[in-house]
Design a protein around this motif. Structure first.
Motif, PDB file in Angstrom:
ATOM      1  N   PRO A   1      51.882  31.649  43.016  1.00 21.78           N
ATOM      2  CA  PRO A   1      53.211  32.201  43.347  1.00 21.78           C
ATOM      3  C   PRO A   1      53.194  33.192  44.505  1.00 21.78           C
ATOM      4  O   PRO A   1      54.141  33.267  45.286  1.00 21.78           O
ATOM      5  CB  PRO A   1      53.635  32.881  42.043  1.00 21.78           C
ATOM      6  N   LYS A   2      52.096  33.944  44.666  1.00 15.63           N
ATOM      7  CA  LYS A   2      52.034  34.934  45.740  1.00 15.63           C
ATOM      8  C   LYS A   2      51.642  34.322  47.089  1.00 15.63           C
ATOM      9  O   LYS A   2      51.476  35.047  48.077  1.00 15.63           O
ATOM     10  CB  LYS A   2      51.081  36.078  45.367  1.00 15.63           C
ATOM     11  N   SER A   3      51.513  33.003  47.137  1.00 16.41           N
ATOM     12  CA  SER A   3      51.321  32.320  48.428  1.00 16.41           C
ATOM     13  C   SER A   3      52.523  31.447  48.769  1.00 16.41           C
ATOM     14  O   SER A   3      52.499  30.698  49.747  1.00 16.41           O
ATOM     15  CB  SER A   3      50.050  31.457  48.402  1.00 16.41           C
ATOM     16  N   ALA A   4      53.580  31.564  47.968  1.00 13.02           N
ATOM     17  CA  ALA A   4      54.747  30.686  48.116  1.00 13.02           C
ATOM     18  C   ALA A   4      55.450  30.858  49.460  1.00 13.02           C
ATOM     19  O   ALA A   4      56.060  29.913  49.977  1.00 13.02           O
ATOM     20  CB  ALA A   4      55.737  30.938  46.984  1.00 13.02           C
ATOM     21  N   SER A   5      55.351  32.044  50.059  1.00 12.95           N
ATOM     22  CA  SER A   5      56.009  32.284  51.349  1.00 12.95           C
ATOM     23  C   SER A   5      55.277  31.600  52.495  1.00 12.95           C
ATOM     24  O   SER A   5      55.802  31.517  53.606  1.00 12.95           O
ATOM     25  CB  SER A   5      56.066  33.786  51.625  1.00 12.95           C
ATOM     26  N   GLY A   6      54.053  31.135  52.225  1.00  9.54           N
ATOM     27  CA  GLY A   6      53.237  30.562  53.286  1.00  9.54           C
ATOM     28  C   GLY A   6      52.323  31.577  53.943  1.00  9.54           C
ATOM     29  O   GLY A   6      51.594  31.242  54.876  1.00  9.54           O
TER      30      GLY A   6
ATOM     31  N   PRO B   1      45.992  25.024  35.507  1.00  3.99           N
ATOM     32  CA  PRO B   1      46.063  23.557  35.493  1.00  3.99           C
ATOM     33  C   PRO B   1      47.454  22.990  35.762  1.00  3.99           C
ATOM     34  O   PRO B   1      47.582  21.832  36.183  1.00  3.99           O
ATOM     35  CB  PRO B   1      45.574  23.191  34.082  1.00  3.99           C
ATOM     36  N   ASP B   2      48.495  23.775  35.551  1.00  4.26           N
ATOM     37  CA  ASP B   2      49.859  23.264  35.745  1.00  4.26           C
ATOM     38  C   ASP B   2      50.452  23.646  37.101  1.00  4.26           C
ATOM     39  O   ASP B   2      51.598  23.317  37.390  1.00  4.26           O
ATOM     40  CB  ASP B   2      50.781  23.796  34.631  1.00  4.26           C
ATOM     41  N   GLN B   3      49.669  24.332  37.926  1.00  6.24           N
ATOM     42  CA  GLN B   3      50.159  24.772  39.226  1.00  6.24           C
ATOM     43  C   GLN B   3      50.021  23.641  40.249  1.00  6.24           C
ATOM     44  O   GLN B   3      48.976  23.012  40.351  1.00  6.24           O
ATOM     45  CB  GLN B   3      49.363  25.990  39.700  1.00  6.24           C
ATOM     46  N   ASP B   4      51.079  23.373  41.010  1.00  8.15           N
ATOM     47  CA  ASP B   4      51.022  22.347  42.047  1.00  8.15           C
ATOM     48  C   ASP B   4      50.129  22.801  43.196  1.00  8.15           C
ATOM     49  O   ASP B   4      50.006  23.998  43.476  1.00  8.15           O
ATOM     50  CB  ASP B   4      52.425  22.055  42.591  1.00  8.15           C
ATOM     51  N   LEU B   5      49.517  21.831  43.873  1.00  7.03           N
ATOM     52  CA  LEU B   5      48.698  22.109  45.043  1.00  7.03           C
ATOM     53  C   LEU B   5      49.603  22.483  46.210  1.00  7.03           C
ATOM     54  O   LEU B   5      50.525  21.749  46.563  1.00  7.03           O
ATOM     55  CB  LEU B   5      47.859  20.885  45.406  1.00  7.03           C
ATOM     56  N   THR B   6      49.357  23.656  46.811  1.00  3.02           N
ATOM     57  CA  THR B   6      50.185  24.113  47.925  1.00  3.02           C
ATOM     58  C   THR B   6      49.292  24.680  49.022  1.00  3.02           C
ATOM     59  O   THR B   6      48.077  24.758  48.874  1.00  3.02           O
ATOM     60  CB  THR B   6      51.158  25.225  47.484  1.00  3.02           C
ATOM     61  N   GLY B   7      49.917  25.076  50.126  1.00  4.95           N
ATOM     62  CA  GLY B   7      49.178  25.779  51.170  1.00  4.95           C
ATOM     63  C   GLY B   7      48.858  24.938  52.383  1.00  4.95           C
ATOM     64  O   GLY B   7      47.905  25.220  53.109  1.00  4.95           O
ATOM     65  N   GLY B   8      49.640  23.883  52.631  1.00  6.76           N
ATOM     66  CA  GLY B   8      49.398  23.080  53.813  1.00  6.76           C
ATOM     67  C   GLY B   8      48.233  22.125  53.679  1.00  6.76           C
ATOM     68  O   GLY B   8      47.767  21.547  54.660  1.00  6.76           O
TER      69      GLY B   8
ATOM     70  N   ALA C   1      53.708  39.935  55.989  1.00  8.85           N
ATOM     71  CA  ALA C   1      54.370  41.193  56.377  1.00  8.85           C
ATOM     72  C   ALA C   1      54.611  42.095  55.168  1.00  8.85           C
ATOM     73  O   ALA C   1      54.908  43.282  55.327  1.00  8.85           O
ATOM     74  CB  ALA C   1      55.681  40.891  57.084  1.00  8.85           C
ATOM     75  N   ASP C   2      54.484  41.545  53.976  1.00  7.59           N
ATOM     76  CA  ASP C   2      54.686  42.286  52.728  1.00  7.59           C
ATOM     77  C   ASP C   2      53.346  42.883  52.288  1.00  7.59           C
ATOM     78  O   ASP C   2      52.421  42.167  51.925  1.00  7.59           O
ATOM     79  CB  ASP C   2      55.232  41.338  51.652  1.00  7.59           C
ATOM     80  N   LYS C   3      53.249  44.206  52.324  1.00 11.80           N
ATOM     81  CA  LYS C   3      51.981  44.868  52.003  1.00 11.80           C
ATOM     82  C   LYS C   3      51.518  44.557  50.588  1.00 11.80           C
ATOM     83  O   LYS C   3      50.313  44.412  50.331  1.00 11.80           O
ATOM     84  CB  LYS C   3      52.103  46.377  52.190  1.00 11.80           C
ATOM     85  N   GLU C   4      52.453  44.461  49.646  1.00 11.39           N
ATOM     86  CA  GLU C   4      52.075  44.153  48.268  1.00 11.39           C
ATOM     87  C   GLU C   4      51.393  42.790  48.176  1.00 11.39           C
ATOM     88  O   GLU C   4      50.407  42.620  47.452  1.00 11.39           O
ATOM     89  CB  GLU C   4      53.317  44.176  47.376  1.00 11.39           C
ATOM     90  N   ILE C   5      51.904  41.827  48.922  1.00 14.90           N
ATOM     91  CA  ILE C   5      51.288  40.496  48.957  1.00 14.90           C
ATOM     92  C   ILE C   5      49.910  40.578  49.593  1.00 14.90           C
ATOM     93  O   ILE C   5      48.926  40.025  49.074  1.00 14.90           O
ATOM     94  CB  ILE C   5      52.183  39.499  49.725  1.00 14.90           C
ATOM     95  N   ARG C   6      49.829  41.273  50.726  1.00 10.98           N
ATOM     96  CA  ARG C   6      48.528  41.411  51.397  1.00 10.98           C
ATOM     97  C   ARG C   6      47.503  42.062  50.473  1.00 10.98           C
ATOM     98  O   ARG C   6      46.358  41.612  50.386  1.00 10.98           O
ATOM     99  CB  ARG C   6      48.647  42.243  52.681  1.00 10.98           C
TER     100      ARG C   6
ATOM    101  N   GLY D   1      47.956  22.898  59.117  1.00 12.95           N
ATOM    102  CA  GLY D   1      47.946  22.232  57.826  1.00 12.95           C
ATOM    103  C   GLY D   1      49.313  21.606  57.687  1.00 12.95           C
ATOM    104  O   GLY D   1      50.231  21.917  58.449  1.00 12.95           O
ATOM    105  N   THR D   2      49.494  20.726  56.747  1.00 14.68           N
ATOM    106  CA  THR D   2      50.802  20.109  56.562  1.00 14.68           C
ATOM    107  C   THR D   2      51.845  21.187  56.304  1.00 14.68           C
ATOM    108  O   THR D   2      51.697  22.006  55.404  1.00 14.68           O
ATOM    109  CB  THR D   2      50.760  19.132  55.374  1.00 14.68           C
ATOM    110  N   GLY D   3      52.891  21.220  57.109  1.00  7.62           N
ATOM    111  CA  GLY D   3      53.928  22.234  56.961  1.00  7.62           C
ATOM    112  C   GLY D   3      53.770  23.420  57.880  1.00  7.62           C
ATOM    113  O   GLY D   3      54.662  24.249  57.998  1.00  7.62           O
ATOM    114  N   VAL D   4      52.606  23.543  58.543  1.00  8.17           N
ATOM    115  CA  VAL D   4      52.415  24.639  59.510  1.00  8.17           C
ATOM    116  C   VAL D   4      51.911  24.060  60.837  1.00  8.17           C
ATOM    117  O   VAL D   4      50.940  24.529  61.405  1.00  8.17           O
ATOM    118  CB  VAL D   4      51.455  25.730  58.977  1.00  8.17           C
ATOM    119  N   GLU D   5      52.621  23.057  61.307  1.00 10.28           N
ATOM    120  CA  GLU D   5      52.156  22.320  62.483  1.00 10.28           C
ATOM    121  C   GLU D   5      52.174  23.133  63.775  1.00 10.28           C
ATOM    122  O   GLU D   5      51.416  22.869  64.695  1.00 10.28           O
ATOM    123  CB  GLU D   5      53.000  21.052  62.689  1.00 10.28           C
ATOM    124  N   SER D   6      53.075  24.136  63.873  1.00 11.27           N
ATOM    125  CA  SER D   6      53.268  24.808  65.159  1.00 11.27           C
ATOM    126  C   SER D   6      52.456  26.087  65.332  1.00 11.27           C
ATOM    127  O   SER D   6      52.130  26.459  66.450  1.00 11.27           O
ATOM    128  CB  SER D   6      54.755  25.129  65.351  1.00 11.27           C
ATOM    129  N   TYR D   7      52.135  26.761  64.237  1.00 11.65           N
ATOM    130  CA  TYR D   7      51.452  28.051  64.374  1.00 11.65           C
ATOM    131  C   TYR D   7      50.616  28.334  63.143  1.00 11.65           C
ATOM    132  O   TYR D   7      51.137  28.457  62.031  1.00 11.65           O
ATOM    133  CB  TYR D   7      52.475  29.170  64.573  1.00 11.65           C
TER     134      TYR D   7
END
Length: 278
Positions: free
Chosen positions: A139-144, A51-58, A150-155, A231-237
């Motif tokens: 937090p694990k989507s913070a890089s976009g 509930p305290d996490q901000d909405l992210t992800g474009g 490219a980080d296998k642990e994230i994938r 999405g917002t913040g990923v306009e080019s790719y």
């Protein structure tokens, strides 16, 4: 039906008949179509798991309205009210972050038991449930990047989230006696034009194939993949573009979710339908 509504319908029925449309036949056909009504407009896509996490992800919302649901129970009451005035029996589409649990669990730890109260509610309402794994606001989507990182642990983390959402959708299908659609959308992309547009897409293919490796009975669940141009913040790719997912869906036998927006400036959704369906 009130007398005013009856008269209005008769006028409409007569007008449509003039152009060869049988409204009774159309209504009966529509009764066989289930709408999948998303739950997240009821609370501005915040969910109840974090509930305290901000909405992210474009993605963003402009609602921020005073009456938004603050609890699972409030959201379900709002949905019940909406369903009571929508003709027919439909489905409600959930996201991972709408789990109803007192356990402290992360997205990759969610299981069918965390959605049991939703199934109980759906049985009372006589509706089905669809599913979306949540690949944002974490937090694990913070890089976009998630499944194409490219980080296998994230994938690997997000692959587990995807596998878990499939199991939850399978549970919905078994318990409610109707197929549950499990939709995949990820926010991965760049605001600027990258040199390498291929590698993230190859990683996304590998991740999706790993998620879908286990065959599940389509009587209970089937997958859909959803592309967006931006999405917002990923306009080019955007890694998971419409073209990418169209090809993936055709070669993997999944559904293809066509967003009603997020296209090239000169296109709209009718361009996609008219090009794809033939």
């Amino acid at each position: 039906m009130s007398e005013t509504i009856t008269k209005a319908y008769q006028l409409a029925k007569d007008r449509y008949a003039e152009i060869g449309v049988d409204t009774e036949k159309a209504i009966n056909a529509l009764k066989k179509v289930k709408l999948s009504i998303h739950c997240w407009q009821g609370d501005d896509v915040l969910g109840f798991l974090f509930p305290d996490q901000d909405l992210t992800g474009g993605i963003s919302v402009s609602g921020n309205y005073p009456g938004r649901a603050k609890t699972v129970d409030q959201l379900r009451k709002d949905l019940s009210e909406a369903l009571s005035v929508i003709p027919g029996k439909h489905k409600v589409q959930l996201h991972s972050i709408y789990a109803d649990t007192d356990e402290k669990v992360d997205l990759n730890e969610l299981a069918p038991r965390h959605f049991q109260s939703w199934v109980d509610w759906a049985k009372e309402e006589g509706v089905g449930l669809d599913m979306n794994g949540t690949f944002f606001s974490h937090p694990k989507s913070a890089s976009g990047f998630t499944l194409s990182s490219a980080d296998k642990e994230i994938r690997d983390f997000w692959i587990e989230v995807g596998k878990g959402s499939r199991k939850i959708a399978e549970y919905f299908g078994k318990e409610l006696g109707q197929q549950s659609v499990n939709n995949f959308w990820i926010p991965d992309g760049y605001k600027d034009n990258p040199i390498d547009k291929l590698s993230p897409r190859l990683r996304l293919i590998e991740s999706l194939d790993e998620i879908l490796k286990e065959k599940l009975d389509e009587a209970y669940t089937i997958e859909a993949v959803e592309g967006k141009l931006f999405g917002t913040g990923v306009e080019s790719y955007t890694v998971g573009s419409h073209e990418f997912y169209e090809a993936y869906a055709l070669t993997r036998g999944t559904l293809w979710t066509i967003d009603a927006g997020h296209f090239h400036p000169t296109e709209d959704v009718s361009d996609k339908f008219s090009a794809f369906l033939p």
